[in-house]
Design a protein around this motif. Structure first.
Motif, PDB file in Angstrom:
ATOM      1  N   ALA A   1     -24.407 -12.199  -9.852  1.00  0.00           N
ATOM      2  CA  ALA A   1     -25.051 -12.555  -8.590  1.00  0.00           C
ATOM      3  C   ALA A   1     -26.549 -12.757  -8.754  1.00  0.00           C
ATOM      4  O   ALA A   1     -27.167 -13.529  -8.005  1.00  0.00           O
ATOM      5  N   GLY A   2     -27.162 -12.071  -9.722  1.00  0.00           N
ATOM      6  CA  GLY A   2     -28.600 -12.189  -9.898  1.00  0.00           C
ATOM      7  C   GLY A   2     -29.035 -13.298 -10.828  1.00  0.00           C
ATOM      8  O   GLY A   2     -30.234 -13.549 -10.982  1.00  0.00           O
ATOM      9  N   LEU A   3     -28.087 -13.977 -11.462  1.00  0.00           N
ATOM     10  CA  LEU A   3     -28.426 -15.057 -12.379  1.00  0.00           C
ATOM     11  C   LEU A   3     -28.837 -16.307 -11.614  1.00  0.00           C
ATOM     12  O   LEU A   3     -28.481 -16.475 -10.442  1.00  0.00           O
ATOM     13  N   PRO A   4     -29.609 -17.224 -12.240  1.00  0.00           N
ATOM     14  CA  PRO A   4     -29.949 -18.483 -11.578  1.00  0.00           C
ATOM     15  C   PRO A   4     -28.696 -19.198 -11.087  1.00  0.00           C
ATOM     16  O   PRO A   4     -27.615 -19.072 -11.675  1.00  0.00           O
TER      17      PRO A   4
ATOM     18  N   THR B   1     -21.373 -15.841 -23.616  1.00  0.00           N
ATOM     19  CA  THR B   1     -22.347 -16.922 -23.499  1.00  0.00           C
ATOM     20  C   THR B   1     -22.662 -17.174 -22.037  1.00  0.00           C
ATOM     21  O   THR B   1     -21.745 -17.301 -21.210  1.00  0.00           O
ATOM     22  N   VAL B   2     -23.930 -17.257 -21.729  1.00  0.00           N
ATOM     23  CA  VAL B   2     -24.389 -17.656 -20.396  1.00  0.00           C
ATOM     24  C   VAL B   2     -25.236 -18.905 -20.569  1.00  0.00           C
ATOM     25  O   VAL B   2     -26.208 -18.901 -21.339  1.00  0.00           O
ATOM     26  N   GLU B   3     -24.870 -19.991 -19.903  1.00  0.00           N
ATOM     27  CA  GLU B   3     -25.608 -21.242 -20.011  1.00  0.00           C
ATOM     28  C   GLU B   3     -26.413 -21.474 -18.736  1.00  0.00           C
ATOM     29  O   GLU B   3     -25.895 -21.295 -17.625  1.00  0.00           O
ATOM     30  N   THR B   4     -27.674 -21.895 -18.898  1.00  0.00           N
ATOM     31  CA  THR B   4     -28.536 -22.125 -17.734  1.00  0.00           C
ATOM     32  C   THR B   4     -29.734 -22.972 -18.125  1.00  0.00           C
ATOM     33  O   THR B   4     -30.154 -22.978 -19.290  1.00  0.00           O
ATOM     34  N   ARG B   5     -30.299 -23.678 -17.161  1.00  0.00           N
ATOM     35  CA  ARG B   5     -31.541 -24.414 -17.379  1.00  0.00           C
ATOM     36  C   ARG B   5     -32.753 -23.542 -17.076  1.00  0.00           C
ATOM     37  O   ARG B   5     -33.889 -24.005 -17.177  1.00  0.00           O
TER      38      ARG B   5
ATOM     39  N   GLU C   1     -35.417 -16.704 -16.442  1.00  0.00           N
ATOM     40  CA  GLU C   1     -34.915 -15.920 -15.311  1.00  0.00           C
ATOM     41  C   GLU C   1     -33.617 -15.209 -15.675  1.00  0.00           C
ATOM     42  O   GLU C   1     -33.429 -14.020 -15.360  1.00  0.00           O
ATOM     43  N   ALA C   2     -32.717 -15.921 -16.333  1.00  0.00           N
ATOM     44  CA  ALA C   2     -31.424 -15.330 -16.684  1.00  0.00           C
ATOM     45  C   ALA C   2     -31.604 -14.182 -17.675  1.00  0.00           C
ATOM     46  O   ALA C   2     -30.967 -13.131 -17.554  1.00  0.00           O
ATOM     47  N   LEU C   3     -32.478 -14.393 -18.663  1.00  0.00           N
ATOM     48  CA  LEU C   3     -32.707 -13.347 -19.652  1.00  0.00           C
ATOM     49  C   LEU C   3     -33.330 -12.104 -19.010  1.00  0.00           C
ATOM     50  O   LEU C   3     -32.960 -10.975 -19.331  1.00  0.00           O
TER      51      LEU C   3
END
Length: 320
Positions: free
Chosen positions: A245-248, A264-268, A272-274
């Motif tokens: 819920a807190g990820l971008p 694996t978490v993919e994001t642009r 923020e995700a880290l």
């Protein structure tokens, strides 16, 4: 200054097989240009046309301002280009120095033989016969024969095959030094880390066509692709417990991969995700082992672009 290599609408057919279809690209003076592609994609045919070994069916090709398909231009062009092919036939009973000195005699203004021996890392091997060299040393000799004529343009075909990691890094620096001295280089390699380390620009050919072109860092959208955050799931923790819920909002969490156990978490928005993931781990007294952040590698992009490869039509010719 005109480009060192110009290819426009190049086509070549072998019977019913159209090996190259409308290929176009340019190579600037003083540039390292990597042409990448699987076996049978049309890469070999394209290079052999540039080198003057094979005729074209259609299109325009210029190499150092000359048409490599024009027999009248052949000698003048050969004096200005160097070739390091996958397998070059040399006399096995000549010494290293004799082999290089012999080839130096083919050119009007060759480089100094001893200088070239030092450049390619064969100092101390001058008196050894070719047949006694290791595979890596023979490849260094191939490079020496390619540069002894002080070429304006050098074709490098799989230049570090058979090299150990240390020798590869040394060879890479040799290539960079040649580029910095003004030599234009057209490189082919199946090592994506080699293309990443050396090339100023890259073109990928697949099934006879150029499917992508650009710098190693931007080709195929590498620079705008989602970043990948990978880590080992803490002991006793499930993927469902991650702070999704807190990820971008664009983040794409993936299941743990059975092979390596990494999530694996993919994001642009990797920062923020880290921040969210590491903060969650610290609050719960957990450690995110094997944590890495990256974008799709050049190899990832290459495999995606060439996943529908063509069968091999021809074999690279050996020459000297």
């Amino acid at each position: 200054m005109p480009d060192a290599v110009v290819v426009e609408g190049l086509s070549k057919r072998y019977g019913a097989v159209e090996a190259v279809r409308g290929v176009s690209f340019t190579v600037g003076h003083g540039e390292i240009f990597a042409l990448l592609g699987p076996n049978g994609a049309g890469k070999t045919t394209t290079l052999e046309i540039l080198e003057g070994f094979r005729t074209r069916d259609a299109g325009r090709v210029e190499v150092l301002g000359r048409d490599p398909g024009d027999r009248a231009e052949g000698r003048a062009l050969r004096e200005r280009i160097g070739l390091v092919l996958q397998d070059i036939a040399v006399e096995p009973y000549l010494t290293v120095r004799e082999t290089i000195a012999r080839d130096a005699g083919y050119y009007p203004s060759p480089r100094d033989v001893d200088e070239v021996i030092r450049l390619v890392g064969l100092a101390g091997q001058e008196r050894r016969k070719v047949k006694a060299l290791s595979g890596g040393q023979k490849r260094r000799l191939d490079l020496a024969l390619g540069v002894i004529g002080d070429p304006s343009l050098l074709f490098l075909d799989e230049p570090t095959t058979g090299f150990d990691p240390s020798a590869r890094r040394s060879a890479w620096q040799n290539v960079r030094d040649l580029r910095d001295a003004g030599t234009t280089i057209v490189l082919t390699t199946h090592y994506m880390d080699e293309a990443q380390a050396l090339a100023d620009r890259v073109a990928v050919i697949s099934d006879g066509e150029i499917v992508a072109e650009g710098t190693p860092s931007t080709i195929g959208g590498r620079d705008i692709a989602r970043a990948r955050i990978r880590f080992a799931l803490p002991d006793g923790c499930s993927v469902a417990e991650l702070p999704v819920a807190g990820l971008p909002v664009d983040a794409v969490p993936a299941e743990a991969v059975p092979g390596d156990g990494l999530v694996t978490v993919e994001t642009r928005k990797p920062t923020e995700a880290l921040h969210e993931l590491t903060g969650w781990a610290l609050r719960h007294g957990m450690v995110l082992d094997r944590l890495t952040v990256d974008r799709p590698s050049l190899e990832d992009v290459y495999l995606r672009l060439t996943e529908h490869g063509a069968p091999e039509h021809n074999t690279r010719r050996s020459t000297r």
